[in-house]
Structure formats: structure tokens, C-alpha cells
Design a protein around this motif. Structure first.
Motif, PDB file in Angstrom:
ATOM      1  N   GLY A  90      80.710  -0.890  36.457  1.00  0.00           N
ATOM      2  CA  GLY A  90      79.568  -0.857  35.537  1.00  0.00           C
ATOM      3  C   GLY A  90      80.047  -0.528  34.133  1.00  0.00           C
ATOM      4  O   GLY A  90      81.244  -0.370  33.894  1.00  0.00           O
ATOM      5  N   ARG A  91      79.100  -0.426  33.223  1.00  0.00           N
ATOM      6  CA  ARG A  91      79.510  -0.117  31.841  1.00  0.00           C
ATOM      7  C   ARG A  91      78.415   0.588  31.067  1.00  0.00           C
ATOM      8  O   ARG A  91      77.227   0.450  31.359  1.00  0.00           O
ATOM      9  N   PHE A  92      78.866   1.381  30.083  1.00  0.00           N
ATOM     10  CA  PHE A  92      77.996   1.897  29.034  1.00  0.00           C
ATOM     11  C   PHE A  92      78.337   1.064  27.812  1.00  0.00           C
ATOM     12  O   PHE A  92      79.508   0.947  27.464  1.00  0.00           O
TER      13      PHE A  92
ATOM     14  N   VAL B  66      82.138  -0.077  23.006  1.00  0.00           N
ATOM     15  CA  VAL B  66      81.344   0.069  21.791  1.00  0.00           C
ATOM     16  C   VAL B  66      80.961  -1.322  21.277  1.00  0.00           C
ATOM     17  O   VAL B  66      81.834  -2.130  20.965  1.00  0.00           O
ATOM     18  N   GLU B  67      79.665  -1.596  21.184  1.00  0.00           N
ATOM     19  CA  GLU B  67      79.200  -2.931  20.783  1.00  0.00           C
ATOM     20  C   GLU B  67      78.875  -2.936  19.283  1.00  0.00           C
ATOM     21  O   GLU B  67      77.725  -2.826  18.883  1.00  0.00           O
ATOM     22  N   ASP B  68      79.926  -3.087  18.506  1.00  0.00           N
ATOM     23  CA  ASP B  68      79.778  -2.935  17.056  1.00  0.00           C
ATOM     24  C   ASP B  68      80.052  -4.231  16.304  1.00  0.00           C
ATOM     25  O   ASP B  68      80.358  -4.213  15.126  1.00  0.00           O
TER      26      ASP B  68
ATOM     27  N   VAL C  78      73.580  -2.663  33.975  1.00  0.00           N
ATOM     28  CA  VAL C  78      72.298  -1.939  33.990  1.00  0.00           C
ATOM     29  C   VAL C  78      71.881  -1.783  32.540  1.00  0.00           C
ATOM     30  O   VAL C  78      72.605  -1.178  31.749  1.00  0.00           O
ATOM     31  N   ARG C  79      70.743  -2.347  32.165  1.00  0.00           N
ATOM     32  CA  ARG C  79      70.316  -2.270  30.765  1.00  0.00           C
ATOM     33  C   ARG C  79      68.803  -2.413  30.684  1.00  0.00           C
ATOM     34  O   ARG C  79      68.140  -2.713  31.680  1.00  0.00           O
ATOM     35  N   GLY C  80      68.270  -2.229  29.488  1.00  0.00           N
ATOM     36  CA  GLY C  80      66.823  -2.233  29.304  1.00  0.00           C
ATOM     37  C   GLY C  80      66.218  -3.610  29.553  1.00  0.00           C
ATOM     38  O   GLY C  80      66.864  -4.640  29.332  1.00  0.00           O
TER      39      GLY C  80
HETATM   40  N1  GLU Z   1      74.557  -2.818  23.065  1.00  0.00           N
HETATM   41  C1  GLU Z   1      73.258  -3.051  23.584  1.00  0.00           C
HETATM   42  C2  GLU Z   1      72.331  -1.896  23.245  1.00  0.00           C
HETATM   43  O1  GLU Z   1      72.789  -0.810  22.940  1.00  0.00           O
HETATM   44  C3  GLU Z   1      73.269  -3.233  25.089  1.00  0.00           C
HETATM   45  C4  GLU Z   1      73.629  -4.595  25.424  1.00  0.00           C
HETATM   46  C5  GLU Z   1      73.876  -4.840  26.886  1.00  0.00           C
HETATM   47  O2  GLU Z   1      73.755  -3.920  27.696  1.00  0.00           O
HETATM   48  O3  GLU Z   1      74.223  -5.961  27.203  1.00  0.00           O
HETATM   49  O4  GLU Z   1      71.141  -2.099  23.268  1.00  0.00           O
END
Ligand code: GLU
Length: 316
Positions: free
Chosen positions: A4-6, A40-42, A207-209
Motif C-alpha cells: 500500500g502507500r501514503f 510525496v506527490e509534489d 486506499v484513497r478518498g
Molecule cells: N496525492 C493525492 C492527495 O493527497 C492522493 C492521490 C492518490 O491517492 O492517488 O489527495
């Protein structure tokens, strides 16, 4: 093995809504004895703040979360910050270009809004009308700085089985339209970077919104164009403010950094997240993130959005 990932975006502080999603990602992976990667998604936003990278690491550590690879501890699949991974995105763009799955697009947002139709999803841009899609490999490319690369969708319908929401179906070509994989500056878009990273980092469970469901349909087509299989997706309910809208600044200060400064104990946030997700009963005593791993069950997860106000933790 679950991986998984954060994936925080350092565009500002992490708030209670982000915390809840990270906790669920953590419980899901650790309950399955899986691994976790911090990334980190920057890459995609002019709104990125340099201080927010370290703060997101501090916030997640404060919550008691841990990860097996990340910018602070390294690992075999780094770098773990998208702005340091640009060479990987370039390679994939080259592949997509040769396969005629992307094309240069000179349209402005205004052009698209004027000619595009309304998307079938909330908060998504107008459906791209296909103006530049005639371009083929070998045709001249417009002047640099004047175009972005846009992904050429295949006709749907596409399906995936969401771990929280069940079967999902959509024809992204009609419902969303071709979408940019770079900006006009040439830098990669979120949609491209996230697929390349999930693929190269061997992520098996995202796992995300649930505000990202439309993006999942886009991303699955990129995976397919790369002859790869996407991960399993679990779109979890969002946290809302008192007015029923997605948690934002106007709802008061729900930043984790502020709660920390106010002396709120992480166990309050953690136990609130577990209760509101339906993983433990309302009266459960306060527990740590690690103690709650054993309570995680996908089948118990609440489907309802959760309302929170900053005062929820005011008396702790
Ligand atoms: N970086 C995105 C955010 O913080 C999440 C993107 C993803 O989980 O694919 O909303």
C-alpha cells in the motif's frame, strides 16, 4: 503480499480528513501483513509548499504510522518524491507517444469550456471535445510551451471492483474525455505520475478518498496502455465539514499540526477515525494506530461520509 502507500500532496497542511484516509490505508495494509510506501506527490501543482513535505512526515509519525520505504528512510524503489522521478515519467511518455496513445494539444481551458460538455462526475472539468486528437505519430509537434500531451482514451465501458463501493462502471471517453498527462510547461500531470509510481513501486492496493473515482477510470486506461494491470482500489468516504461539504479551511482549523500544538493526543484522532469508520464501537477506549490493526475489516467499513468539526478534539 499487499503493498500500500501514503501519497500526500504537499500543497498545504494535512488535516483530519487526510489523517483518516492514511489510517485506513495503514490498517488495511498492516492487517494483511503488507508493506507500505510513503511517496510525496509534489509534481503537479504550483501550490506545492516546501515546508509541507517535512510536515506531512511529522504528522504521520505523530499519528504513530510507520512505513517500509519513504523519503526519510530510503528504500529500493526510490526516489520517493515525484519531482525527483521526472526521468521515469519521460520514459513512459515516450512509450505512450510511440504507441499513439498521447497527442499534443494546444487548446486552452477556455476553448474546452466553450466547446466541451459537462462531465458526468462532480468536480471534474468539461469533457474534452477532441479538437487536437487528429494528431498522429510523425506529424509535426507544435511550438514548445504551447501544448500539453493529452491521453487518447479507448471507447468503454470500463469496470473495476472497488473494495469499499463494489462494482464500478464508466465509459471514460464519454463521461470524462481525453485528459492531459503533461502541462504546457512539459511537467507531468498527477494522472501520469501516479500510474508510473504505482506501477514502478509495485503498489497492489490503493486506499484513497472517493473523490478520486473518476481519476481511477483514467488511470486504469494508462495502465492498460502500458500492458500492465492496475492495483486494487478502495475509495473511502470523505470527511465533511458541518455544512456537508468536503473538509476545507472555512470549516475551521482541522490541521493535524494545529491539533498537535494544542496538545491533542494522537490517540483521540486515531480512535475517532476507527469509530467513524465503523471499525470499533462508539464507546471504545482510546487506542494507538498499531493496537487497532487487528480491528480492521473491509466488510465493516462504513460507506457514509463523516462530518467533523474542530471542536471534536477541543476538550482532549
Ligand atoms: N496525492 C493525492 C492527495 O493527497 C492522493 C492521490 C492518490 O491517492 O492517488 O489527495
Amino acid at each position: 503480499m499487499i503493498v500500500g502507500r501514503f501519497a500526500p500532496s504537499p500543497t498545504g497542511a494535512q488535516h483530519l480528513g487526510n489523517a483518516r484516509t492514511y489510517l485506513l490505508a495503514y490498517w488495511a495494509a498492516r492487517h494483511a501483513e503488507g508493506r507500505l510506501i510513503f511517496r510525496v506527490e509534489d509534481v503537479d501543482s504550483p501550490r506545492v509548499k516546501s515546508w509541507a513535505v517535512q510536515q506531512s512526515l511529522d504528522d504521520l509519525r505523530w499519528l504513530g504510522l510507520d512505513w517500509d520505504e519513504g523519503p526519510d528512510i530510503g528504500g529500493p524503489r526510490g526516489p520517493y518524491q515525484q519531482t525527483k522521478r521526472v526521468a521515469f515519467y519521460e520514459q513512459i511518455l515516450q512509450r505512450l507517444r510511440s504507441a499513439n496513445r498521447i497527442y499534443p494539444c494546444t487548446c486552452t481551458r477556455k476553448d474546452i469550456e466553450a466547446a466541451g460538455s459537462a462531465p458526468h462526475f462532480d468536480h471534474e472539468p468539461a469533457v474534452y471535445p477532441g479538437t487536437c486528437s487528429r494528431w498522429r505519430v510523425g506529424d509535426p509537434v507544435p511550438d514548445s510551451g504551447t501544448y500539453s500531451w493529452r491521453f487518447r482514451l479507448k471507447a468503454g465501458p470500463d469496470r473495476f471492483n472497488d473494495r469499499v463501493l463494489g462494482p464500478q462502471i464508466c465509459s471514460p471517453m464519454e463521461a470524462l474525455g481525453d485528459f492531459p498527462v503533461t502541462q504546457k510547461s512539459g511537467s507531468p500531470s498527477y494522472q501520469l505520475a501516479v500510474v508510473v509510481d504505482d506501477l514502478m513501486m509495485g503498489i497492489t492496493e490503493v486506499v484513497r478518498g472517493n473523490d478520486l473515482i473518476a481519476s481511477t477510470f483514467r488511470q486504469l486506461q494508462i495502465f492498460e496502455a502500458l500492458s500492465a494491470k492496475g492495483p486494487t482500489y478502495a475509495h473511502v468516504p470523505l470527511v465533511l465539514g458541518g455544512d456537508g461539504r468536503r473538509l476545507a479551511k472555512r470549516h475551521g482549523d482541522t490541521r493535524l499540526a494545529t491539533l498537535r500544538e494544542q496538545g491533542v493526543k494522537p490517540h483521540h484522532v486515531i480512535t475517532w477515525a476507527a469509530r467513524s469508520a465503523g471499525l470499533v464501537p462508539e464507546h471504545t477506549t482510546l487506542q494507538s494506530a498499531e493496537e487497532l490493526i487487528s480491528r480492521f475489516q473491509w466488510s465493516n467499513l462504513n460507506q457514509q461520509e463523516v462530518v467533523v468539526c474542530p471542536e471534536t478534539f477541543g476538550d482532549s
